[in-house]
Enzyme design. Sequence first.
Site, PDB file in Angstrom:
ATOM      1  CG  HIS A  87      -1.637  -1.102   1.191  1.00 61.14           C
ATOM      2  ND1 HIS A  87      -2.446  -2.412   2.110  1.00 61.14           N
ATOM      3  CD2 HIS A  87      -3.196  -0.377   0.703  1.00 61.14           C
ATOM      4  CE1 HIS A  87      -3.362  -2.733   1.080  1.00 61.14           C
ATOM      5  NE2 HIS A  87      -3.579  -2.163   0.732  1.00 61.14           N
ATOM      6  CE  LYS A 107      -3.583  -0.283   5.074  1.00 60.47           C
ATOM      7  NZ  LYS A 107      -5.081   0.429   5.822  1.00 60.47           N
TER       8      LYS A 107
HETATM    9  N1  LIG Z   1     -12.535  -1.052   2.735  1.00 59.48           N
HETATM   10  C1  LIG Z   1     -12.147  -0.888   1.881  1.00 59.48           C
HETATM   11  O1  LIG Z   1     -12.465  -1.076   0.690  1.00 59.48           O
HETATM   12  C2  LIG Z   1     -11.102   0.412   2.212  1.00 59.48           C
HETATM   13  C3  LIG Z   1     -10.554   1.035   3.476  1.00 59.48           C
HETATM   14  N2  LIG Z   1      -9.815   1.782   3.210  1.00 59.48           N
HETATM   15  C4  LIG Z   1      -9.565   2.219   4.634  1.00 59.48           C
HETATM   16  O2  LIG Z   1     -10.569   3.891   4.514  1.00 59.48           O
HETATM   17  C5  LIG Z   1      -9.616   4.472   5.827  1.00 59.48           C
HETATM   18  C6  LIG Z   1      -9.400   6.079   4.620  1.00 59.48           C
HETATM   19  O3  LIG Z   1      -8.450   5.686   4.030  1.00 59.48           O
HETATM   20  P1  LIG Z   1      -8.235   7.721   3.539  1.00 59.48           P
HETATM   21  O4  LIG Z   1      -9.157   8.090   2.916  1.00 59.48           O
HETATM   22  O5  LIG Z   1      -7.181   6.250   2.347  1.00 59.48           O
HETATM   23  O6  LIG Z   1      -7.350   7.806   4.168  1.00 59.48           O
HETATM   24  P2  LIG Z   1      -7.117  10.340   4.155  1.00 59.48           P
HETATM   25  O7  LIG Z   1      -6.195   9.678   5.565  1.00 59.48           O
HETATM   26  O8  LIG Z   1      -6.735  10.500   2.765  1.00 59.48           O
HETATM   27  O9  LIG Z   1      -8.575   9.988   4.980  1.00 59.48           O
HETATM   28  C7  LIG Z   1      -9.174   9.941   5.993  1.00 59.48           C
HETATM   29  C8  LIG Z   1      -9.679  11.254   6.449  1.00 59.48           C
HETATM   30  O10 LIG Z   1     -10.184  10.862   8.450  1.00 59.48           O
HETATM   31  C9  LIG Z   1     -10.362  12.309   8.537  1.00 59.48           C
HETATM   32  N3  LIG Z   1     -10.621  11.865  10.152  1.00 59.48           N
HETATM   33  C10 LIG Z   1      -9.709  12.127  10.957  1.00 59.48           C
HETATM   34  N4  LIG Z   1     -10.512  12.076  12.453  1.00 59.48           N
HETATM   35  C11 LIG Z   1     -12.175  11.748  12.157  1.00 59.48           C
HETATM   36  C12 LIG Z   1     -12.772  11.607  12.865  1.00 59.48           C
HETATM   37  N5  LIG Z   1     -12.807  11.463  14.375  1.00 59.48           N
HETATM   38  N6  LIG Z   1     -14.372  12.081  12.375  1.00 59.48           N
HETATM   39  C13 LIG Z   1     -14.515  11.987  10.575  1.00 59.48           C
HETATM   40  N7  LIG Z   1     -12.559  11.789   9.886  1.00 59.48           N
HETATM   41  C14 LIG Z   1     -12.112  11.915  10.656  1.00 59.48           C
HETATM   42  C15 LIG Z   1      -8.720  12.456   8.602  1.00 59.48           C
HETATM   43  O11 LIG Z   1      -9.058  13.453   8.462  1.00 59.48           O
HETATM   44  P3  LIG Z   1      -7.355  14.822   9.580  1.00 59.48           P
HETATM   45  O12 LIG Z   1      -6.392  14.154   7.730  1.00 59.48           O
HETATM   46  O13 LIG Z   1      -7.716  15.899   9.374  1.00 59.48           O
HETATM   47  O14 LIG Z   1      -7.043  13.783  10.065  1.00 59.48           O
HETATM   48  C16 LIG Z   1      -8.525  12.697   6.921  1.00 59.48           C
HETATM   49  O15 LIG Z   1      -9.539  13.404   6.031  1.00 59.48           O
HETATM   50  C17 LIG Z   1      -8.538   3.943   6.349  1.00 59.48           C
HETATM   51  O16 LIG Z   1      -8.452   2.892   7.336  1.00 59.48           O
HETATM   52  C18 LIG Z   1      -8.521   2.894   5.276  1.00 59.48           C
HETATM   53  O17 LIG Z   1      -7.803   1.574   5.800  1.00 59.48           O
HETATM   54  C19 LIG Z   1      -9.497   2.560   2.286  1.00 59.48           C
HETATM   55  C20 LIG Z   1      -9.433   1.768   1.199  1.00 59.48           C
HETATM   56  C21 LIG Z   1     -10.554   1.026   0.456  1.00 59.48           C
HETATM   57  O1  LIG Z   2      -5.224   1.834   3.224  1.00 59.90           O
HETATM   58  C1  LIG Z   2      -5.929   1.987   1.804  1.00 59.90           C
HETATM   59  O2  LIG Z   2      -6.089   2.574   1.398  1.00 59.90           O
HETATM   60  C2  LIG Z   2      -6.645   0.394   1.919  1.00 59.90           C
HETATM   61  N1  LIG Z   2      -6.657   0.022   3.098  1.00 59.90           N
HETATM   62  C3  LIG Z   2      -7.968  -1.564   3.037  1.00 59.90           C
HETATM   63  C4  LIG Z   2      -7.408  -2.917   3.908  1.00 59.90           C
HETATM   64  O3  LIG Z   2      -6.826  -2.308   4.725  1.00 59.90           O
HETATM   65  O4  LIG Z   2      -7.395  -3.523   3.126  1.00 59.90           O
HETATM   66  C5  LIG Z   2      -7.871  -1.527   1.883  1.00 59.90           C
HETATM   67  C6  LIG Z   2      -6.885  -1.344   0.474  1.00 59.90           C
HETATM   68  O5  LIG Z   2      -6.595  -2.265   0.476  1.00 59.90           O
HETATM   69  C7  LIG Z   2      -7.106   0.103   0.502  1.00 59.90           C
END
Ligand SMILES: NC(=O)C1=CN([C@@H]2O[C@H](COP(=O)(O)OP(=O)(O)OC[C@H]3O[C@@H](n4cnc5c(N)ncnc54)[C@H](OP(=O)(O)O)[C@@H]3O)[C@@H](O)[C@H]2O)C=CC1
Ligand SMILES: O=C(O)C1=N[C@H](C(=O)O)C[C@H](O)C1
EC number: 1.17.1.8
Length: 233
Positions: free
Chosen positions: A131, A135
């Site tokens: 990744h 992450k």
């Molecule tokens: N299940 C799936 O298919 C997938 C899961 N993921 C997961 O999704 C999550 C987010 O990924 P990603 O978008 O890449 O991460 P990012 O870091 O780009 O975005 C996360 C956001 O959440 C914000 N945040 C922090 N604390 C809070 C809170 N208390 N309430 C609401 N928002 C908050 C952050 O703000 P700030 O930057 O100001 O801290 C940031 O804007 C990760 O856990 C990742 O592993 C990702 C892709 C696919």
């Molecule tokens: O953090 C990410 O970007 C992603 N998180 C998910 C995971 O932890 O499996 C899904 C995807 O692989 C991208």
Amino acid sequence: MNIALFGYGKMGKMIEQIALGRNHTIVAKIDIDTTEIDFSRMDVAIDFSQPSAAFENIQQCLEHKVPIICGTTGWLKDFDNAVALCKEKNGAFIYASNYSLGVNVFFELNAYLAKMMQNLNQYRVSMEEIHHTQKLDAPSGTAITLAEGIIKNTGYQGWKLDTVGEGEIPIVAKRIDDVPGTHTITYTSKVDDIEIKHTAHSREGFALGAVVAAEWIIGKKGVFTMKDVLNLG
Ligand SMILES: NC(=O)C1=CN([C@@H]2O[C@H](COP(=O)(O)OP(=O)(O)OC[C@H]3O[C@@H](n4cnc5c(N)ncnc54)[C@H](OP(=O)(O)O)[C@@H]3O)[C@@H](O)[C@H]2O)C=CC1
Ligand SMILES: O=C(O)C1=N[C@H](C(=O)O)C[C@H](O)C1
């Protein structure tokens, strides 16, 4: 449908694009700095925030009777509490470590392969996930789900990062540039390797799957999985 986004980072922004393209309305973008949340206009909430925030966001949505789709990984120590709260509040909740159609097909393929390999003791299994460098959690939620699929169907009893003991699946987590997500499972013997691999080309598949799950959950009560949404298997 009125959608609230908990987390407006890389995934939140991609989900917004997909949701608008499917004629939904984004009624809230909740980030770490948000102080007041109006739950009254939300038909459904989608949480892609961060490991330390996800459970509290889920709790708030369930308390306010808003169905919640959670994609955030790395918070699963609280998963059973989320399930219990959902039942207590007669709410609706989905968690998936990966919302893409391709990875959910890959989960099924992984289970099928594990069943075939369960008695072939000349093979050892291992896993690699790659990744982007931003992450926060390791191994990925997807890698944990894949490991659980192997454990359920073989004699393996657990997983660990890097070096492992007997009966454990070794997972190597690499962080490279802006890789969206690559997962490889390898069965190795003295004479050959069998390998299955999923490579995400972008975040679009994750975001589309989350919006499809949000559309699907409207009007339902209970704790569901992406397998229910996609009708796989
Ligand atoms: N299940 C799936 O298919 C997938 C899961 N993921 C997961 O999704 C999550 C987010 O990924 P990603 O978008 O890449 O991460 P990012 O870091 O780009 O975005 C996360 C956001 O959440 C914000 N945040 C922090 N604390 C809070 C809170 N208390 N309430 C609401 N928002 C908050 C952050 O703000 P700030 O930057 O100001 O801290 C940031 O804007 C990760 O856990 C990742 O592993 C990702 C892709 C696919
Ligand atoms: O953090 C990410 O970007 C992603 N998180 C998910 C995971 O932890 O499996 C899904 C995807 O692989 C991208």
